[in-house]
Design a protein around this motif. Structure first.
Motif, PDB file in Angstrom:
ATOM      1  N   LYS A  67      97.994  28.041  73.349  1.00 29.08           N
ATOM      2  CA  LYS A  67      99.003  28.766  74.137  1.00 29.08           C
ATOM      3  C   LYS A  67      98.515  29.214  75.522  1.00 29.08           C
ATOM      4  O   LYS A  67      98.987  30.200  76.076  1.00 29.08           O
ATOM      5  CB  LYS A  67      99.569  29.983  73.375  1.00 29.08           C
ATOM      6  N   THR A  70      98.282  24.326  77.685  1.00 34.13           N
ATOM      7  CA  THR A  70      97.811  22.976  77.341  1.00 34.13           C
ATOM      8  C   THR A  70      98.819  21.904  77.762  1.00 34.13           C
ATOM      9  O   THR A  70      98.446  20.872  78.322  1.00 34.13           O
ATOM     10  CB  THR A  70      97.621  22.884  75.800  1.00 34.13           C
ATOM     11  N   THR A  71     100.090  22.172  77.484  1.00 35.86           N
ATOM     12  CA  THR A  71     101.139  21.192  77.773  1.00 35.86           C
ATOM     13  C   THR A  71     101.147  20.865  79.267  1.00 35.86           C
ATOM     14  O   THR A  71     101.264  19.710  79.670  1.00 35.86           O
ATOM     15  CB  THR A  71     102.510  21.781  77.357  1.00 35.86           C
ATOM     16  N   SER A 162     102.408  34.620  74.002  1.00 37.47           N
ATOM     17  CA  SER A 162     102.879  33.248  73.893  1.00 37.47           C
ATOM     18  C   SER A 162     102.692  32.728  72.458  1.00 37.47           C
ATOM     19  O   SER A 162     103.566  32.075  71.894  1.00 37.47           O
ATOM     20  CB  SER A 162     102.121  32.372  74.890  1.00 37.47           C
ATOM     21  N   ARG A 288     108.473  28.027  77.296  1.00 38.80           N
ATOM     22  CA  ARG A 288     109.170  29.293  77.055  1.00 38.80           C
ATOM     23  C   ARG A 288     109.521  29.909  78.399  1.00 38.80           C
ATOM     24  O   ARG A 288     110.637  29.787  78.869  1.00 38.80           O
ATOM     25  CB  ARG A 288     108.300  30.218  76.194  1.00 38.80           C
ATOM     26  N   LYS A 289     108.546  30.561  79.075  1.00 37.62           N
ATOM     27  CA  LYS A 289     108.806  31.148  80.395  1.00 37.62           C
ATOM     28  C   LYS A 289     107.859  30.603  81.448  1.00 37.62           C
ATOM     29  O   LYS A 289     108.215  30.473  82.601  1.00 37.62           O
ATOM     30  CB  LYS A 289     108.617  32.662  80.338  1.00 37.62           C
ATOM     31  N   GLY A 290     106.606  30.392  81.036  1.00 41.35           N
ATOM     32  CA  GLY A 290     105.619  29.854  81.975  1.00 41.35           C
ATOM     33  C   GLY A 290     105.305  30.815  83.111  1.00 41.35           C
ATOM     34  O   GLY A 290     105.155  30.398  84.250  1.00 41.35           O
TER      35      GLY A 290
HETATM   36  P1  A3P Z   1     104.782  31.193  77.689  1.00 36.60           P
HETATM   37  O1  A3P Z   1     104.956  31.277  76.205  1.00 36.60           O
HETATM   38  O2  A3P Z   1     104.108  32.399  78.253  1.00 36.60           O
HETATM   39  O3  A3P Z   1     106.027  30.863  78.416  1.00 36.60           O
HETATM   40  P2  A3P Z   1     100.456  25.597  75.366  1.00 36.60           P
HETATM   41  O4  A3P Z   1     100.951  24.439  76.148  1.00 36.60           O
HETATM   42  O5  A3P Z   1      98.959  25.731  75.380  1.00 36.60           O
HETATM   43  O6  A3P Z   1     101.036  25.627  74.003  1.00 36.60           O
HETATM   44  O7  A3P Z   1     100.932  26.891  76.153  1.00 36.60           O
HETATM   45  C1  A3P Z   1     102.295  27.187  76.231  1.00 36.60           C
HETATM   46  C2  A3P Z   1     102.520  28.088  77.431  1.00 36.60           C
HETATM   47  O8  A3P Z   1     102.468  27.303  78.636  1.00 36.60           O
HETATM   48  C3  A3P Z   1     103.912  28.693  77.380  1.00 36.60           C
HETATM   49  O9  A3P Z   1     103.785  29.981  77.989  1.00 36.60           O
HETATM   50  C4  A3P Z   1     104.705  27.726  78.222  1.00 36.60           C
HETATM   51  O10 A3P Z   1     105.911  28.256  78.734  1.00 36.60           O
HETATM   52  C5  A3P Z   1     103.692  27.438  79.336  1.00 36.60           C
HETATM   53  N1  A3P Z   1     104.002  26.173  80.036  1.00 36.60           N
HETATM   54  C6  A3P Z   1     104.447  25.014  79.516  1.00 36.60           C
HETATM   55  N2  A3P Z   1     104.610  24.103  80.471  1.00 36.60           N
HETATM   56  C7  A3P Z   1     104.272  24.692  81.635  1.00 36.60           C
HETATM   57  C8  A3P Z   1     104.251  24.233  83.000  1.00 36.60           C
HETATM   58  N3  A3P Z   1     104.628  23.005  83.318  1.00 36.60           N
HETATM   59  N4  A3P Z   1     103.830  25.094  83.936  1.00 36.60           N
HETATM   60  C9  A3P Z   1     103.443  26.347  83.613  1.00 36.60           C
HETATM   61  N5  A3P Z   1     103.449  26.832  82.368  1.00 36.60           N
HETATM   62  C10 A3P Z   1     103.861  26.013  81.365  1.00 36.60           C
END
Ligand code: A3P
Length: 322
Positions: A67, A70-71, A162, A288-290
């Motif tokens: 969280k 990574t994505t 997150s 989610r919110k980023g």
């Molecule tokens: P939030 O839950 O605070 O919104 P992971 O990819 O490690 O599972 O982490 C997920 C978090 O990265 C989430 O945070 C998600 O919204 C955010 N996220 C996903 N894509 C993103 C992007 N392109 N830019 C910035 N944040 C991103």
């Protein structure tokens, strides 16, 4: 070798009874292995990768705390390393979720690799791979090879919020249960009992590795990536040995990659709104919110004081700050 459902390898089944056991706020079992808490399924993946994964010098391995973005980093690294395709109308990121393009070693690859990971027909070289494994548990060949490790983490309060939000999505889907109480989840996280936790130990191991091996391990925080994305994308490109050329800079490639991988662009794609991963997770849960600092909307003053205190104590003297 193909494992499904709750099957575990013989090795993992034999090991588990000897490991300390904890339950978190979802009553999920966690097993303490090499100082970190794992679900049995992921532990099996880690053990298998420790035995069978051979890193190549040309590999790029993205390591993250769960969280932490990574994505986003998967998308950025994929886009960076395949940048000649950027303006293609058929770009893989338009049709596939970043987790499908950059598989986790101990999750998807472990489940699917009934053939050799070194077989180029299974996966083309140079490979871009991901993992949440702690530094101490990385397969020996990762440390022995010259492969590059990009490590991403995020401030502990946003990481926790997150994670709690993500597990609530899972909980609602799998059990139609109400969201779990945040204070129970928070207590587990603070005690270190969370996926690949203790969070602080995970971050510190990689931070130290990045100081000792700066050519091999690049340490990035989500917050700095958000604050100056151009600078950090260039830094990533230099670290991976593929800096942007003058023509690429002049042609706006840096901004092109950042726009393609932005939260706004990725989260609007059909595949990320309605698609699902092979394990049943909905792609939209990864967006989610980023934002940085969303924790202010969830944590009480007591919670903030507790987690800040732990962070201060754990990181004291390390040089690392959030
Ligand atoms: P939030 O839950 O605070 O919104 P992971 O990819 O490690 O599972 O982490 C997920 C978090 O990265 C989430 O945070 C998600 O919204 C955010 N996220 C996903 N894509 C993103 C992007 N392109 N830019 C910035 N944040 C991103």
């Amino acid at each position: 070798r193909y494992l499904k459902g709750d099957d575990l390898t013989e090795e993992c089944r034999a090991l588990i009874p000897s490991l300390p056991l904890e339950r978190d706020w979802l009553s999920t079992h966690y097993h303490l292995y090499q100082g970190f808490w794992f679900h049995a399924r992921y532990l099996d993946g880690v053990l298998w990768m420790q035995r069978h994964f051979t890193a190549a010098d040309s590999d790029t391995l993205l390591v993250t705390t769960p969280k932490s973005g990574t994505t986003w980093l998967k998308a950025l690294l994929f886009s960076l390393l395949h940048r000649s395709q950027l303006s293609s109308l058929d770009h893989p990121l338009l049709r596939r979720n970043p987790h499908d393009l950059v598989p986790f070693l101990e999750h998807r690859l472990y489940l699917e690799s009934n053939q050799s990971l070194e077989d180029p027909s299974f996966m083309a070289f140079p490979r871009l791979l991901a993992t949440h494994m702690p530094f101490a548990s990385l397969p020996v060949s990762v440390k022995d090879s010259k492969c590059k490790v990009v490590y991403l983490c995020r401030n502990p309060k946003d990481t926790f919020v997150s994670m709690w939000s993500f597990t609530n999505s899972l909980r609602l889907k799998d059990t139609a249960m109400d969201p779990s109480p945040i204070d129970e989840a928070f207590d587990s996280f603070c005690r270190g009992v969370s996926l690949y936790g203790p969070y602080w130990d995970h971050v510190l191991q990689y931070y130290r590795a990045s100081l000792e091996l700066p050519d091999r391990v690049l340490f990035i925080r989500y917050e700095e990536m958000k604050e100056s994305p151009r600078e950090h994308l260039r830094r990533l490109a230099r670290f991976l040995g593929c800096p942007f050329s003058e023509e690429e800079e002049a042609g706006g490639l840096v901004d092109g990659i950042l726009t393609q991988c932005s939260f706004e662009s990725l989260s609007k794609l059909e595949v990320n709104q309605r698609g699902k991963s092979a394990s049943g997770m909905e792609n939209r849960w990864f967006f989610r919110k980023g934002e940085v600092g969303d924790w202010v909307n969830y944590l009480s003053p007591e919670m903030i004081a507790r987690i800040d205190h732990i962070t201060e104590e754990k990181l004291q003297g390390s040089g690392l700050k959030f």
